[in-house]
Design a protein around this motif. Structure first.
Motif, PDB file in Angstrom:
ATOM      1  N   ALA C 815      12.650 -24.253  -4.089  1.00  0.00           N
ATOM      2  CA  ALA C 815      13.827 -25.110  -3.889  1.00  0.00           C
ATOM      3  C   ALA C 815      14.813 -24.905  -5.030  1.00  0.00           C
ATOM      4  N   LYS C 816      14.280 -24.815  -6.215  1.00  0.00           N
ATOM      5  CA  LYS C 816      15.134 -24.637  -7.376  1.00  0.00           C
ATOM      6  C   LYS C 816      15.930 -23.339  -7.239  1.00  0.00           C
ATOM      7  N   LYS C 817      15.222 -22.286  -6.849  1.00  0.00           N
ATOM      8  CA  LYS C 817      15.901 -21.000  -6.670  1.00  0.00           C
ATOM      9  C   LYS C 817      17.015 -21.095  -5.641  1.00  0.00           C
ATOM     10  N   LEU C 818      16.776 -21.909  -4.621  1.00  0.00           N
ATOM     11  CA  LEU C 818      17.772 -22.030  -3.557  1.00  0.00           C
ATOM     12  C   LEU C 818      18.807 -23.105  -3.877  1.00  0.00           C
ATOM     13  N   GLY C 819      18.679 -23.702  -5.035  1.00  0.00           N
ATOM     14  CA  GLY C 819      19.639 -24.727  -5.433  1.00  0.00           C
ATOM     15  C   GLY C 819      19.477 -26.030  -4.670  1.00  0.00           C
ATOM     16  N   ILE C 820      18.260 -26.285  -4.204  1.00  0.00           N
ATOM     17  CA  ILE C 820      18.036 -27.480  -3.385  1.00  0.00           C
ATOM     18  C   ILE C 820      17.321 -28.545  -4.217  1.00  0.00           C
ATOM     19  N   ALA C 821      17.877 -29.754  -4.203  1.00  0.00           N
ATOM     20  CA  ALA C 821      17.281 -30.843  -4.965  1.00  0.00           C
ATOM     21  C   ALA C 821      16.421 -31.702  -4.047  1.00  0.00           C
ATOM     22  N   ASP C 822      15.510 -32.453  -4.637  1.00  0.00           N
ATOM     23  CA  ASP C 822      14.686 -33.374  -3.858  1.00  0.00           C
ATOM     24  C   ASP C 822      15.613 -34.297  -3.069  1.00  0.00           C
ATOM     25  N   ASP C 823      15.213 -34.597  -1.834  1.00  0.00           N
ATOM     26  CA  ASP C 823      15.994 -35.454  -0.943  1.00  0.00           C
ATOM     27  C   ASP C 823      17.264 -34.790  -0.418  1.00  0.00           C
ATOM     28  N   GLY C 824      17.511 -33.553  -0.794  1.00  0.00           N
ATOM     29  CA  GLY C 824      18.705 -32.866  -0.302  1.00  0.00           C
ATOM     30  C   GLY C 824      18.547 -32.458   1.161  1.00  0.00           C
ATOM     31  N   TRP C 825      19.644 -32.018   1.746  1.00  0.00           N
ATOM     32  CA  TRP C 825      19.632 -31.598   3.158  1.00  0.00           C
ATOM     33  C   TRP C 825      19.751 -30.088   3.245  1.00  0.00           C
ATOM     34  N   VAL C 826      19.006 -29.528   4.179  1.00  0.00           N
ATOM     35  CA  VAL C 826      18.996 -28.071   4.320  1.00  0.00           C
ATOM     36  C   VAL C 826      19.082 -27.683   5.798  1.00  0.00           C
ATOM     37  N   TRP C 827      19.425 -26.437   5.997  1.00  0.00           N
ATOM     38  CA  TRP C 827      19.303 -25.833   7.322  1.00  0.00           C
ATOM     39  C   TRP C 827      18.040 -24.989   7.338  1.00  0.00           C
ATOM     40  N   ILE C 828      17.279 -25.150   8.410  1.00  0.00           N
ATOM     41  CA  ILE C 828      16.122 -24.294   8.638  1.00  0.00           C
ATOM     42  C   ILE C 828      16.565 -23.361   9.757  1.00  0.00           C
ATOM     43  N   ILE C 829      16.586 -22.080   9.473  1.00  0.00           N
ATOM     44  CA  ILE C 829      17.193 -21.156  10.428  1.00  0.00           C
ATOM     45  C   ILE C 829      16.148 -20.153  10.904  1.00  0.00           C
ATOM     46  N   SER C 830      15.961 -20.094  12.207  1.00  0.00           N
ATOM     47  CA  SER C 830      15.049 -19.097  12.762  1.00  0.00           C
ATOM     48  C   SER C 830      15.869 -18.130  13.593  1.00  0.00           C
ATOM     49  N   ASN C 831      15.204 -17.203  14.250  1.00  0.00           N
ATOM     50  CA  ASN C 831      15.989 -16.234  15.006  1.00  0.00           C
ATOM     51  C   ASN C 831      16.536 -16.815  16.300  1.00  0.00           C
ATOM     52  N   ILE C 832      16.183 -18.074  16.638  1.00  0.00           N
ATOM     53  CA  ILE C 832      16.812 -18.636  17.834  1.00  0.00           C
ATOM     54  C   ILE C 832      17.645 -19.883  17.566  1.00  0.00           C
ATOM     55  N   GLY C 833      17.678 -20.357  16.361  1.00  0.00           N
ATOM     56  CA  GLY C 833      18.484 -21.553  16.179  1.00  0.00           C
ATOM     57  C   GLY C 833      18.361 -22.119  14.791  1.00  0.00           C
ATOM     58  N   ARG C 834      18.949 -23.286  14.641  1.00  0.00           N
ATOM     59  CA  ARG C 834      18.934 -23.911  13.334  1.00  0.00           C
ATOM     60  C   ARG C 834      18.716 -25.413  13.462  1.00  0.00           C
ATOM     61  N   VAL C 835      18.023 -25.931  12.491  1.00  0.00           N
ATOM     62  CA  VAL C 835      17.702 -27.356  12.472  1.00  0.00           C
ATOM     63  C   VAL C 835      18.073 -27.866  11.087  1.00  0.00           C
ATOM     64  N   ARG C 836      18.720 -29.012  11.051  1.00  0.00           N
ATOM     65  CA  ARG C 836      19.038 -29.579   9.749  1.00  0.00           C
ATOM     66  C   ARG C 836      18.042 -30.689   9.423  1.00  0.00           C
ATOM     67  N   ALA C 837      17.591 -30.686   8.199  1.00  0.00           N
ATOM     68  CA  ALA C 837      16.556 -31.646   7.820  1.00  0.00           C
ATOM     69  C   ALA C 837      16.699 -32.004   6.349  1.00  0.00           C
ATOM     70  N   GLN C 838      16.047 -33.079   6.000  1.00  0.00           N
ATOM     71  CA  GLN C 838      16.050 -33.516   4.600  1.00  0.00           C
ATOM     72  C   GLN C 838      14.768 -33.017   3.936  1.00  0.00           C
ATOM     73  N   VAL C 839      14.886 -32.574   2.702  1.00  0.00           N
ATOM     74  CA  VAL C 839      13.708 -31.968   2.080  1.00  0.00           C
ATOM     75  C   VAL C 839      12.970 -32.924   1.159  1.00  0.00           C
ATOM     76  N   ARG C 840      11.727 -32.568   0.940  1.00  0.00           N
ATOM     77  CA  ARG C 840      10.942 -33.175  -0.118  1.00  0.00           C
ATOM     78  C   ARG C 840      10.291 -32.032  -0.879  1.00  0.00           C
ATOM     79  N   LEU C 841      10.428 -32.063  -2.184  1.00  0.00           N
ATOM     80  CA  LEU C 841       9.847 -30.996  -2.990  1.00  0.00           C
ATOM     81  C   LEU C 841       8.400 -31.326  -3.322  1.00  0.00           C
ATOM     82  N   MET C 842       7.593 -30.302  -3.363  1.00  0.00           N
ATOM     83  CA  MET C 842       6.203 -30.515  -3.750  1.00  0.00           C
ATOM     84  C   MET C 842       5.663 -29.260  -4.425  1.00  0.00           C
ATOM     85  N   ASP C 843       4.537 -29.399  -5.059  1.00  0.00           N
ATOM     86  CA  ASP C 843       3.902 -28.257  -5.707  1.00  0.00           C
ATOM     87  C   ASP C 843       2.800 -27.658  -4.849  1.00  0.00           C
ATOM     88  N   GLY C 844       2.123 -28.524  -4.109  1.00  0.00           N
ATOM     89  CA  GLY C 844       0.930 -28.083  -3.391  1.00  0.00           C
ATOM     90  C   GLY C 844       1.246 -27.416  -2.073  1.00  0.00           C
TER      91      GLY C 844
END
Ligand code: MGD
Ligand code: MGD
Ligand code: SF4
Ligand code: SF4
Ligand code: SF4
Ligand code: SF4
Ligand code: SF4
Ligand code: MO
Lengths: 317, 260, 963
Positions: C815-844
């Motif tokens: 997440a850090k590499k992608l500039g994404i902070a905890d609770d931030g919003w991201v796009w999850i993009i696959s080869n057929i579409g995209r979904v927007r979601a809120q993230v939670r960072l974790m180690d495990g």
């Protein structure tokens, strides 16, 4: 802590009311800052009782079961809230008798003196109890300090003093300067105490940690992954309130200005000005104090952090 | 009596094993279920089918991540009233509704006298008090007082709902005042600990720490070290059974073993 | 000390009446006691006496009350009045509903029965539903197994006649080392938790192989955060290491497996890679004592596991074990190679192998339990190799899942740990022959109007001759199960039914009849496309491409809005059910057990138990077996009547306990009119404990196998031989190589040849192989929350408080590499579409993997929730990103996104890219769909809710351009 308006109104209004009673009793005891008679007594004591009663009524709005409020008196041996309730009730007849003595100019100096002493004692004790409700809670660092109960008393005296000054000036051309001076003193003392309070809470080591709350410190840093429920529960709604640091600092400045600087300036000026202007100044002081003390009380809650936040993602408290 | 009893005859409480808890929420929902109809009824919920569903729960399960990298772990952490020995939640109560039983140390709220001033919730360090907004009174874990003495139950069912439900057996119930009780022994053996001991409430409930990660080889490394081979070098021909290849060695071994 | 405590009521009775039944908050089938007070359900607790849960109850089970009283419960039969997907219905009577259904179905049966596709979801009555399909005469039947875990089931059944879950489990009380592969919760929810508790109490090492460290995996002693889709490689490398260090149980292999069976070397001919067989068809092996190639499987043989032998006809042959060893000892499967692929260090792999070997061989268990094997040899002691494993969808929900599951079983077998103390243990009626003897019915020519199928539609093909394909090699079934697309589709491909039916590929159907499967939402891949299929119309006629859809659900799910006729089911506390020995019962390794559900409360709505409705429909259709000779319903008493009186074969019925007129027979016996009463008296289950000498090595245990045959579990008492080398695979491969009458179409040849390898191997999952790793660098997977059951937990007033919406979990460093902070919003993009979601960072979590909770996201308007419920505003489904089809092959054909052998849906092959959402984008999920009108929850005020047309994705203007 969630700043509930009922509790803010309760502590500020009744605080000023008890403060005012103290000044009235002191004036009965030492110098008549305010003249005797029906009107003055009605106005002064009426104001004090109105504030106290409004505060108490407001406090019951905070209760889930207001109809059972009377039960709150029973645990005076252990509970500061109960003690506050009991003393609040005791203060009514004591101060009421003093008011009657004032109104009808009866009772002689000894009886009046005794009633005044009793009023001072019960009003100050009530304020002390209010303060102790908060100061006795080890779970809230910003409250659990020796300074908190005295602050409640001093703020009561300061806000009551400003009111007393206004009432005095309403009832007579000149207010004895000593009365204004004492109110001023209360403001200054309150200012120092509150500044000291803020310094203390700002610099206090935050020794409660998520590691200690969970007992998992031996394994490393503890980070909350998921809260138990996805929407806030009672505990978080009540205890998880957070105010932004910047916002809080602005509000503190407002308190400095409205609760201390402006009323103090008004009081000083009113000592130097004539009756008309000083009355206006006294009024400004009261309005400003009201804004200041409500803000101060809001911050008192909003800035106070409860240890339970350690379970909900905070590192330290 | 809102004053705490100086001493209680028993110290009933829970022991929660953080090494075993998988965070399944059974203790949370079974608690909700029992109490929504029992001593704590109603245990109100709000906006249950709407945007902000929330309600009073007497037991909640947190998740934490602890430590980093290889040493990191995820810990599930159920949290309910700890039935403290010297809890402020009792002494602050202005009505006496909040009390600690002299009999067994259970801390209860009397729903008939509580005024819902919420002061006890401020006094509790553990977030264990849950205000019931509709009922207007404070709720909290009762240690299932209406189960553990309930004579209409079979004796072995006289345990808290959460303990009975817990599928992993991570929750234990008993008298922590009796050093000979199973729970006390478990606490001693597993070095059970108190939450926020510096608060001075002396919780009765204890938590058992996650155990050191067991590495089966630790004790047996010597036994197996010899067996751990050198890496199989890539130069060996895939399906060769010529002498000297790994497969050939293996089959030679297999032959030896099977002809014994 | 006298108690000065205030008096409180300590002994309030919690119930007026307590009834036992079986939980159905998930498929685990725990025994429960339902407390009834004042006519309502007051409390539900685990039944101490019950073999499954022994008194415990999980998070879902304890919230049963809120399910039972859910406002989303359907109230009466419904007939669609608006467009499909609008959710506009009118209530109709049962009589109307059944007449309509019978009319639709009768017409199909009179003309072309395969135009009925009957598919069931989380169903526990497949013995009945399958029988209905068979008697109706349609091959188009399956339950949800095809998108669930058929890889696991098929690989196990073909390899050793068992599998995990209902088929068997680790010997929890004795195992000394436990490995858990790709499991978040699994079906055995409570037993698994109880078992983990036991392992913890005994200090047994638990190793978790899982990209995510939560739940069970969090309490493991060792967490191996593997890269998804690579477990086959990991296990192969462990085997490699065991072989290299000469630590396998050769004796066990010789006794119980086909290791010694000779595989013919005959390149270019049909027999190549097939077992050399004698004239009776028995496989041959080389006997080292006699020095002869001889039929395998007699007592006292000492068979060669390696070498090259001449057969009588001059061809050479090698023991299958030799081929296996050569495969797995090759550098392809070295720990170093595996490290590159799995992300697990070679050192760890070696250590795991050493630990397994040490535990299996140095900590061997010897129980003083004498037993006799099928060779007649008596064993004084029962030897155990106390290493055990369990695996589930993390392994099976990949397009390489079948082989990975096989690899895992091969590992178990090499360690000698199948059905021994401390190892894996079968639950009766398993083991069955590897694979079980039934073959799929429904070959062309057998599907005829008004004619039952010659056998059950599902089975286990052994060769191309068992496929359901026409003379051109085209699929006979609507889901293309048992076609060259998925030859061993033992559970069908429910996930392809809607897509295929709308595309009329391989043909159009007339009625789609579904039960208990939320196919317009969380159980489908590529939901938008499935919704299109459900609502697609023939432009010429304006008729729906899937003309009629009948659906049975209990609740206002997303699927309800897409059906034409709704048959409302009861809740689980309101009906009879049976967890039957004919299906997958509740046995444990030491006992055979089955159970029932009884209605503990009466429905307060106009709903009926689906099984009774199905029996009713069957009788109205005059299906053989559903009516008596006089043409009257055979089971007028509904499902309860059927449970007691139906006989599959003489004396064998749904329930094995309390049979016979006196209720004393087990397994086989005449129907007993008091059977249900006896079950209820016994806590709604029956358990038959095995004799001590029957409990281990069941696959070769004379006493056990003879008993199993006597009670009707198996047709023969022959030993079950483990199939390390899976010859049926080779028979498909031979067809692909041009041998035999039934051959794959040319476009399929290469695929069949490649994947029908008789030995397990690892290959990259299809999506990973097809997509550019730089564009889609991450894996995206889901996990089941322990407290939610698929979609149906969100209507639960308590459970949804725990999880009302879901986050996307991502590794902190990534997440850090992608500039994404905890609770931030991201796009999850696959080869057929995209979904927007809120993230939670974790180690495990494996750094190349993101994950979320399954089935939390909901369609607005469903499940009795308000339109602004977090489930539909911030909760999301990963399903929108998963393509149900693979990219085009040469010739334009698109295979389903499934395992090439079984057709198992490859949910966890998904590859994605994560991008930070722009600051000005809405903090809500995307896509969001127009709300469906909810047919039942008018009681809940929902201002501003309007019924709308068929589903359209609500596109926000800012996103339109980016989609
Ligand atoms: N509470 C609850 N219980 C359920 C269900 C439910 O919805 N809720 N559903 C039931 C159903 S239908 C099913 S099929 C079962 C499924 O039971 P599980 O198989 O336990 O279900 P999943 O949640 O799919 O878990 C898959 C696990 O595999 C991991 N995983 C994903 N990819 C890989 C991989 O490539 N390798 C490895 N080693 N791990 C991987 C994931 O992180 C996850 O932990 O559960 C059943 N039980
Ligand atoms: N992204 C992603 N998608 C997945 C999975 C995944 O891991 N990830 N897992 C897949 C797997 S393994 C499975 S099994 C599927 C599960 O998906 P489904 O089989 O669709 O399971 P549910 O969502 O539980 O939906 C079942 C339907 O049954 C209804 N129902 C509940 N109780 C009853 C009843 O008593 N009677 C009747 N008639 N109906 C009832 C519910 O209301 C619901 O509409 O999801 C699949 N989808
Ligand atoms: S029921 Fe047991 S395992 Fe589940 S969360 Fe509670 S303590 Fe943990
Ligand atoms: S945990 Fe909180 S509520 Fe419980 S006894 Fe201790 S202080 Fe009181
Ligand atoms: S909320 Fe009730 S129990 Fe708590 S302190 Fe107030 S009166 Fe006592
Ligand atoms: S003891 Fe009873 S009240 Fe307390 S957490 Fe457990 S179930 Fe809830
Ligand atoms: S595991 Fe839970 S939900 Fe599933 S059957 Fe058992 S108690 Fe019910
Ligand atoms: Mo599934």
């Amino acid at each position: 802590m969630h700043p509930a308006y009922s509790v803010i109104l309760f502590t500020t209004a009744s605080g000023a009311g008890y403060g005012l009673l103290v000044w009235l009793a002191a004036s009965a005891l030492i110098v008549r800052f305010i003249p005797p008679g029906t009107m003055p007594a009605l106005l002064a004591f009426g104001m004090a009782f109105t504030l106290i009663t409004a505060g108490l009524i407001s406090s019951t709005l905070h209760l889930g079961r207001p109809e059972r409020a009377w039960r709150a008196m029973s645990q005076w041996r252990t509970s500061w809230l109960s003690r506050e309730g009991v003393l609040a009730i005791i203060t009514y007849p004591v101060a009421g008798l003093l008011g009657l003595a004032w109104m009808f100019e009866i009772g002689g100096p000894i009886l009046t003196g005794l009633l005044a002493l009793a009023t001072i004692a019960s009003a100050v004790a009530t304020l002390w109890c209010t303060g102790m409700i908060y100061a006795s809670l080890p779970t809230i660092r910003a409250w659990h300090m020796p300074l908190v109960a005295p602050l409640y008393i001093v703020l009561g005296l300061a806000t009551g003093g400003v009111l007393h000054n206004l009432i005095g000036r309403l009832l007579q051309e000149r207010m004895p300067p000593s009365a204004t001076g004492l109110a001023l003193a209360a403001i200054v003392v309150a200012y120092f105490m509150k500044s000291n309070y803020w310094e203390t809470i700002d610099s206090a080591a935050r020794t409660y940690t998520a590691e200690s709350a969970t007992g998992l410190g031996a394994y490393g840093k503890v980070r909350s992954l998921d809260p138990p429920h996805s929407r806030a529960n009672f505990v978080m709604r009540e205890m998880g309130y957070e105010v932004g640091r910047k916002h809080a600092l602005k509000l503190r400045q407002l308190v400095m200005l409205a609760l201390f600087a402006i009323p103090a300036a008004c009081l000083v000026l009113s000592l130097l000005t004539g009756p008309g202007l000083s009355l206006i100044l006294a009024l400004i002081a009261v309005v400003s104090t009201a804004v200041g003390v409500v803000t101060e009380r809001w911050l008192f809650f909003a800035e106070a952090e409860h240890v339970v936040v350690l379970y909900y993602g905070k590192d330290v408290a | 009596m809102t004053a705490r009893p100086q001493i209680t005859r028993k110290k009933l409480g829970l022991v929660i094993d953080l090494d075993t808890c998988v965070g399944c929420q059974a203790c949370a929902t079974s608690c909700k279920e029992w109490n929504a109809g029992g001593y704590s009824a109603p245990l109100s919920d709000h906006d249950v089918y709407g945007a902000d569903p929330h309600g009073a729960w007497l037991n909640r399960v947190h998740n934490y991540e602890v430590g980093e990298g290889e040493a990191g772990r995820t810990v599930h952490f159920p949290r309910s009233c700890l039935h403290c020995e010297t809890p402020a939640c009792v002494t602050v109560c202005p009505t006496g509704a909040s009390y600690k039983r002299a009999e067994d140390g259970i801390v209860l709220v009397d729903p008939d006298t509580c005024i819902g001033c919420k002061l006890c919730s401020w006094a509790c360090a553990y977030g264990a008090r849950e205000y019931d907004y509709s009922h207007g009174v404070m709720k909290k874990c009762t240690l299932c007082v209406d189960r553990i003495y309930n004579e209409t139950f079979e004796p072995e069912d006289r345990v808290p709902a959460c303990v009975k439900a817990c599928p992993t057996g991570a929750r234990h119930f008993g008298d922590l005042g009796d050093p000979e009780s199973d729970v006390s022994k478990l606490v001693a053996q597993r070095e059970g600990f108190d939450l926020l001991p510096e608060m001075g409430f002396k919780p009765t409930n204890k938590y058992l720490p996650p155990r050191a990660k067991r590495d089966a080889t630790a004790a047996k490394r010597d036994a197996t070290a010899a067996a751990i081979s050198k890496p199989v070098v890539a130069s060996i021909k895939p399906t060769s059974t010529e002498a000297g290849s790994v497969s050939a060695k293996f089959f030679a071994w297999a032959d030896r073993v099977l002809s014994d | 000390m006298k108690s000065d405590d205030r008096p409180i009521a300590l002994s309030t009775p919690a119930a007026d009446e307590i009834k036992t039944t079986t939980c159905y908050m998930c498929a685990c089938r725990c025994g429960i006691k339902v407390y009834l007070k004042d006519g309502t359900v007051r409390y539900i607790e685990g039944n101490k006496a019950h073999p499954v849960n022994k008194g415990v109850l999980c998070g879902k089970g304890s919230a049963g009350i809120q399910q039972h009283y859910s406002p989303a419960r359907l109230k009466s039969p419904l007939l669609r009045v608006g467009e499909r997907g609008s959710g506009e219905f009118k209530e109709i009577s049962w009589d109307e509903a059944l007449t309509l259904a019978t009319g639709w179905l009768g017409e199909v049966r009179n003309t072309d029965p395969k135009k009925l596709a009957f598919f069931t979801g989380r169903d526990q009555s497949q013995a009945l539903t399958g029988w209905f399909a068979q008697q109706f005469g349609t091959p188009n039947f399956a339950a949800h197994g095809g998108f669930c875990s058929v890889n696991m089931a098929a690989a196990g059944l073909y390899t050793f006649g068992g599998s995990f879950w209902e088929f068997g489990e680790p010997d929890w009380d004795r195992t000394k080392y436990f490995m858990l592969f790709g499991v978040a919760e699994d079906h055995a929810s409570n037993p698994m938790k109880m078992a983990l508790g036991k392992l913890k109490a005994r200090g047994v090492k638990i190793v978790s192989i899982n990209p995510v460290r939560t739940g069970y995996n969090a309490i493991a002693d060792e967490w191996v955060g593997i890269r998804p889709g690579t477990d086959g490689m990991l296990v192969a490398a462990i085997i490699h290491e065991l072989l290299a260090t000469e630590q396998v149980d050769l004796d066990y292999l010789g006794r119980y497996t086909n290791a010694a069976w000779l595989v013919t070397d005959d390149a270019g001919n049909a027999q190549d890679g097939m077992f050399a067989r004698d004239e009776y068809g028995k496989p041959m092996a080389y006997d080292k004592v006699t020095g002869l190639v001889t039929s395998a499987g007699s007592a006292g043989q000492s068979l060669a596991l390696s070498g090259e032998f001449k057969l009588d006809d001059g061809r050479t042959a090698r023991p299958s074990f030799q081929l296996l060893v050569e495969r797995l000892l090759s550098p392809e499967y070295s720990p170093e190679k595996a490290e590159q692929i799995t992300g697990v260090s070679a050192q760890t792999i070696r250590r795991l192998a050493a630990e397994l070997a040490h535990t299996a061989f140095q900590e061997q268990i010897e129980l003083d339990i004498p037993w006799t094997d099928t060779f007649g040899q008596h064993h004084e002691k029962t030897i155990g190799r106390p290493v055990s494993m369990h695996a589930m969808r993390g392994i099976s929900a990949h397009s390489n899942g079948f082989h990975t599951c096989r690899m895992l079983h091969v590992l178990q077998i090499l360690l000698g740990s199948i059905d021994c103390p401390g190892g894996f243990r079968y639950k009766p009626p398993f083991p069955k022959t590897a694979p079980p003897p039934n073959r799929p019915a429904g070959k062309s020519g057998t599907v005829k109007p008004n004619t039952p199928l010659p056998g059950p539609p599902l089975g286990f093909p052994m060769s191309p001759a068992d496929l359901l394909v026409d003379s051109q090699g085209n699929p006979e079934r609507i889901d293309k199960a048992y076609s060259w697309d998925a030859p061993i589709a033992a559970h069908g491909l429910m996930h392809m039914v809607i897509t295929n039916a709308a595309a009329h590929d391989p043909y159009g159907i007339d009625v789609l009849f579904m039960y208990m499967a939320n196919m317009s939402w969380n159980s489908s891949m590529n939901v938008v496309s499935v919704l299109d299929s459900l609502t697609a119309k023939d432009p010429a006629t304006g008729a729906y491409k899937i003309p009629k859809i009948i659906y049975s659900d209990s609740y206002a799910s997303e699927m309800v809005g897409y059906a034409d006729l709704i048959l409302p089911d009861t809740t689980y506390l309101e009906r009879w059910d049976c967890i039957s020995m004919l299906d997958r019962p509740i046995s444990d390794p030491d006992a055979a057990a089955d159970s029932i559900r009884q209605p503990v409360v009466e429905p307060d709505r106009d709903v009926r138990g689906f099984q009774s409705v199905l029996l009713d429909i069957g009788a109205r259709l005059n299906l053989p077996g559903f009516v008596n000779d006089a043409g009257a319903p055979k089971y007028p008493g509904g499902y309860a009547d059927y449970i007691v009186n139906h006989e599959r074969t003489p004396g064998v019925g749904p329930l094995a306990g309390f049979r016979g007129a006196d209720g004393k027979s087990y397994g086989k016996g005449a129907p007993n009119p008091d059977q249900l009463k006896r079950y209820i008296e016994n806590g709604c289950f029956h358990i038959h404990h095995l004799e001590s000498d029957q409990r281990f090595y069941k696959h070769a245990n004379k006493s056990y196998l003879e008993w199993a045959k006597s009670v009707g579990f198996t047709g023969s008492a022959d030993p079950i031989v483990f199939q390390l080398y899976l010859e049926p695979m080779q028979s498909f491969r031979a067809a692909a190589r041009g041998h035999g009458a039934i051959q794959p179409p040319d476009g399929h040849r290469k695929r069949v040849e490649t994947y029908f390898d008789p030995l397990p191997f690892w290959y990259p999952p299809f999506e990973e192989a097809a997509l550019d790793g730089d564009t889609f660098p991450m894996h995206a997977i889901t996990q089941r929350p322990m407290h939610m059951y698929h979609s149906w937990g969100s209507q639960n007033a308590w459970l949804r408080q725990i999880t009302a919406d879901n986050r996307l979990y991502i590794h902190r460093d990534r997440a850090k590499k992608l500039g994404i902070a905890d609770d931030g919003w991201v796009w999850i993009i696959s080869n057929i579409g995209r979904v927007r979601a809120q993230v939670r960072l974790m180690d495990g979590v494996n750094p190349d993997t993101v994950w979320t909770w399954n089935a939390i996201g909901k369609r607005s308007g469903t499940w009795g929730l308000s339109k602004d419920a977090p489930e539909s505003t911030t909760g999301f489904l990963l399903n929108h990103l998963i393509n149900e089809l693979l990219p085009e092959q040469g010739g334009g054909y698109r295979f389903s996104n499934s395992d090439p052998i079984t057709g198992q849906a490859a949910w966890y092959d998904l590859r994605v890219r994560i991008e930070k959402a722009r600051g000005d984008e809405a903090h809500e999920c995307f896509p969001r769909f127009e709300p469906i009108a909810c047919p039942v929850t008018t009681a809940i005020p929902r201002p501003g809710m309007v019924a709308t047309g068929s589903a359209k994705v609500v596109l926000h203007s800012v996103e339109k351009s980016s989609l």
